[in-house]
Scaffold this active site. Sequence first.
Site, PDB file in Angstrom:
ATOM      1  N   TYR A 216       0.871  -1.169   0.000  1.00  0.00           N
ATOM      2  CA  TYR A 216       0.000   0.000   0.000  1.00  0.00           C
ATOM      3  C   TYR A 216       0.909   1.220   0.000  1.00  0.00           C
ATOM      4  CZ  TYR A 216      -4.097  -2.874   1.201  1.00  0.00           C
ATOM      5  OH  TYR A 216      -5.112  -3.796   1.198  1.00  0.00           O
TER       6      TYR A 216
ATOM      7  N   PHE B   6     -13.727  -4.160  -0.051  1.00  0.00           N
ATOM      8  CA  PHE B   6     -14.505  -3.543  -1.127  1.00  0.00           C
ATOM      9  C   PHE B   6     -16.008  -3.553  -0.817  1.00  0.00           C
ATOM     10  CE2 PHE B   6     -10.997  -5.079  -4.215  1.00  0.00           C
ATOM     11  CZ  PHE B   6     -10.215  -3.972  -3.924  1.00  0.00           C
TER      12      PHE B   6
ATOM     13  N   GLY C  51     -17.515  -1.655  -3.774  1.00  0.00           N
ATOM     14  CA  GLY C  51     -18.249  -2.499  -4.709  1.00  0.00           C
ATOM     15  C   GLY C  51     -17.434  -2.800  -5.955  1.00  0.00           C
TER      16      GLY C  51
END
Length: 283
Positions: A52, A206, A210
């Site tokens: 990340y 998510f 989505g």
Amino acid sequence: MSGTAKLGDRTVHRLGFGSMRLTANPDRDLAIRVLRRAVELGVDHIDTAAFYVSPGGTLGVGTGEKRYATELIRAALSPYPQNLVIATKVGAAAGDRPATAAELRARVEDNLRRLGVDALDVVNLRLRDRGASLGEQFAVLAELRREGLIRHLGISNVRPGHLDEAQAIAPVACVQNEYGLDLRDPDGTALLSECARRGIAFVPYFSVAGPGREQGAAGATSDAALRAVAAAHGVTEHQVRLAWILHQGPHVLAIPGTGSVEHLEQNMAAGALRLSEADLAAL
């Protein structure tokens, strides 16, 4: 609040924080404010990874010097609160091939160094290819656990059969898979149920984004039922998405991520949102 659940031998609040989006904004001070506010609001489970990072990394955005989520977490929160659980992940190497034993060890050591800890609370083995075996890589992480570098192990982006494969090697504290209102699939639903049966934390990602996945949460949806439930409760559609995922079982740990204090506070408020049976049926 959203209540608590077990993550390995630790008890954490079910609404945690995902750090992936922290690095997108070059404003380091903002990222630190978000992290500190998250802990103020009761977050004691943070999800991260050494990949990340911006520029580059998972999001593929940003300019300037590299900003690692793990280093931002250390800057904001070290010395860490005693109750804080930080979960990270390792897996693929360059070209998306499975990492070798040496590469997995190097990734674990990288997380240790950037977070400034002697042992990692949770390390998830993340598969790129759901059709591949995880046995060889998970055995490497199990050895690192025996050495004391890792406290708990999890698996990520997997199919139901991977849970048996992993548990034959070492205890599994959690399963991380994408899952949400519009990310429901047979494998995810099966894992959700199986984790409940085995007393394993299910950690969906998510859930707010989505289908947008790494691109982040979309704007207003065309889903009339979702809009109606949000309007009835006077909340945002994103908050309904979070509440829905928390309603999927007491073993579910949500990890919504954001680089905004305002959105963080909205996400945390979703932990108090109670959906009715009619709401859940409509969704």
